[in-house]
Scaffold this motif. Structure first.
Motif, PDB file in Angstrom:
ATOM      1  N   SER A   5      50.151 -20.457 -65.157  1.00 40.73           N
ATOM      2  CA  SER A   5      51.526 -20.937 -65.152  1.00 40.73           C
ATOM      3  C   SER A   5      51.776 -21.864 -63.961  1.00 40.73           C
ATOM      4  O   SER A   5      52.439 -22.888 -64.090  1.00 40.73           O
ATOM      5  N   GLN A   6      51.237 -21.495 -62.816  1.00 34.66           N
ATOM      6  CA  GLN A   6      51.404 -22.322 -61.615  1.00 34.66           C
ATOM      7  C   GLN A   6      50.726 -23.670 -61.801  1.00 34.66           C
ATOM      8  O   GLN A   6      51.281 -24.702 -61.432  1.00 34.66           O
ATOM      9  N   ASN A   7      49.531 -23.671 -62.387  1.00 32.14           N
ATOM     10  CA  ASN A   7      48.838 -24.932 -62.636  1.00 32.14           C
ATOM     11  C   ASN A   7      49.635 -25.815 -63.589  1.00 32.14           C
ATOM     12  O   ASN A   7      49.722 -27.024 -63.385  1.00 32.14           O
ATOM     13  N   ARG A   8      50.207 -25.230 -64.627  1.00 28.40           N
ATOM     14  CA  ARG A   8      50.999 -26.008 -65.582  1.00 28.40           C
ATOM     15  C   ARG A   8      52.236 -26.601 -64.906  1.00 28.40           C
ATOM     16  O   ARG A   8      52.615 -27.741 -65.179  1.00 28.40           O
ATOM     17  N   ALA A   9      52.839 -25.838 -64.014  1.00 20.71           N
ATOM     18  CA  ALA A   9      54.002 -26.352 -63.279  1.00 20.71           C
ATOM     19  C   ALA A   9      53.601 -27.497 -62.363  1.00 20.71           C
ATOM     20  O   ALA A   9      54.325 -28.496 -62.256  1.00 20.71           O
ATOM     21  N   GLU A  10      52.458 -27.368 -61.717  1.00 20.51           N
ATOM     22  CA  GLU A  10      51.991 -28.442 -60.834  1.00 20.51           C
ATOM     23  C   GLU A  10      51.647 -29.701 -61.623  1.00 20.51           C
ATOM     24  O   GLU A  10      51.939 -30.815 -61.177  1.00 20.51           O
ATOM     25  N   ILE A  11      51.058 -29.527 -62.788  1.00 18.64           N
ATOM     26  CA  ILE A  11      50.745 -30.679 -63.645  1.00 18.64           C
ATOM     27  C   ILE A  11      52.041 -31.366 -64.076  1.00 18.64           C
ATOM     28  O   ILE A  11      52.153 -32.593 -64.021  1.00 18.64           O
ATOM     29  N   ALA A  12      53.022 -30.566 -64.493  1.00 22.14           N
ATOM     30  CA  ALA A  12      54.308 -31.134 -64.913  1.00 22.14           C
ATOM     31  C   ALA A  12      54.971 -31.893 -63.763  1.00 22.14           C
ATOM     32  O   ALA A  12      55.532 -32.974 -63.962  1.00 22.14           O
ATOM     33  N   PHE A  13      54.895 -31.322 -62.556  1.00 22.61           N
ATOM     34  CA  PHE A  13      55.489 -31.981 -61.391  1.00 22.61           C
ATOM     35  C   PHE A  13      54.797 -33.312 -61.104  1.00 22.61           C
ATOM     36  O   PHE A  13      55.455 -34.326 -60.861  1.00 22.61           O
ATOM     37  N   CYS A  14      53.468 -33.305 -61.165  1.00 20.24           N
ATOM     38  CA  CYS A  14      52.716 -34.551 -60.912  1.00 20.24           C
ATOM     39  C   CYS A  14      52.995 -35.587 -61.986  1.00 20.24           C
ATOM     40  O   CYS A  14      53.098 -36.783 -61.680  1.00 20.24           O
ATOM     41  N   GLN A  15      53.134 -35.146 -63.233  1.00 21.38           N
ATOM     42  CA  GLN A  15      53.479 -36.091 -64.297  1.00 21.38           C
ATOM     43  C   GLN A  15      54.852 -36.701 -64.029  1.00 21.38           C
ATOM     44  O   GLN A  15      55.058 -37.894 -64.257  1.00 21.38           O
ATOM     45  N   ARG A  16      55.783 -35.879 -63.558  1.00 23.65           N
ATOM     46  CA  ARG A  16      57.108 -36.406 -63.243  1.00 23.65           C
ATOM     47  C   ARG A  16      57.015 -37.490 -62.174  1.00 23.65           C
ATOM     48  O   ARG A  16      57.600 -38.569 -62.313  1.00 23.65           O
ATOM     49  N   GLU A  17      56.289 -37.202 -61.116  1.00 28.08           N
ATOM     50  CA  GLU A  17      56.149 -38.170 -60.029  1.00 28.08           C
ATOM     51  C   GLU A  17      55.483 -39.457 -60.520  1.00 28.08           C
ATOM     52  O   GLU A  17      55.905 -40.561 -60.169  1.00 28.08           O
ATOM     53  N   LEU A  18      54.442 -39.324 -61.332  1.00 28.92           N
ATOM     54  CA  LEU A  18      53.750 -40.494 -61.877  1.00 28.92           C
ATOM     55  C   LEU A  18      54.676 -41.296 -62.784  1.00 28.92           C
ATOM     56  O   LEU A  18      54.721 -42.531 -62.709  1.00 28.92           O
ATOM     57  N   GLY A  19      55.423 -40.595 -63.635  1.00 29.71           N
ATOM     58  CA  GLY A  19      56.361 -41.276 -64.530  1.00 29.71           C
ATOM     59  C   GLY A  19      57.414 -42.056 -63.768  1.00 29.71           C
ATOM     60  O   GLY A  19      57.774 -43.169 -64.148  1.00 29.71           O
ATOM     61  N   ILE A  20      57.887 -41.478 -62.669  1.00 34.54           N
ATOM     62  CA  ILE A  20      58.866 -42.174 -61.832  1.00 34.54           C
ATOM     63  C   ILE A  20      58.239 -43.421 -61.227  1.00 34.54           C
ATOM     64  O   ILE A  20      58.830 -44.507 -61.257  1.00 34.54           O
ATOM     65  N   GLN A  21      57.061 -43.275 -60.661  1.00 36.57           N
ATOM     66  CA  GLN A  21      56.401 -44.416 -60.010  1.00 36.57           C
ATOM     67  C   GLN A  21      56.130 -45.547 -61.003  1.00 36.57           C
ATOM     68  O   GLN A  21      56.360 -46.715 -60.687  1.00 36.57           O
ATOM     69  N   ILE A  22      55.664 -45.198 -62.174  1.00 39.46           N
ATOM     70  CA  ILE A  22      55.330 -46.227 -63.161  1.00 39.46           C
ATOM     71  C   ILE A  22      56.585 -46.804 -63.808  1.00 39.46           C
ATOM     72  O   ILE A  22      56.764 -48.015 -63.882  1.00 39.46           O
ATOM     73  N   GLY A  23      57.458 -45.923 -64.268  1.00 40.12           N
ATOM     74  CA  GLY A  23      58.619 -46.362 -65.035  1.00 40.12           C
ATOM     75  C   GLY A  23      59.697 -47.036 -64.223  1.00 40.12           C
ATOM     76  O   GLY A  23      60.243 -48.058 -64.623  1.00 40.12           O
TER      77      GLY A  23
END
Length: 64
Positions: A5-23
């Motif tokens: 669960s912690q890994n999935r949360a960290e992946i989701a957080f990193c995806q959010r950060e990446l999406g912000i940077q790209i988008g």
């Protein structure tokens, strides 16, 4: 189970950060903006699966 669960949360957080940077920093490049939005939507889906309302709200704000 907590580690998964912690890994999935960290992946989701990193995806959010990446999406912000790209988008949000794509300028006039619509393709990059759409790619960033897609990554944010994937992050949103993961946060919803985890039941994390706090980051779900943040990602919805990022998309909006």
């Amino acid at each position: 189970m907590l580690l998964i669960s912690q890994n999935r949360a960290e992946i989701a957080f990193c995806q959010r950060e990446l999406g912000i940077q790209i988008g949000h920093r794509s300028g006039e490049d619509n393709e990059l903006m759409l790619r960033g939005e897609k990554i944010l939507e994937e992050s949103l889906h993961k946060f919803r699966e985890l039941g994390d309302k706090y980051y779900e709200a943040h990602v919805l704000d990022d998309i909006g």
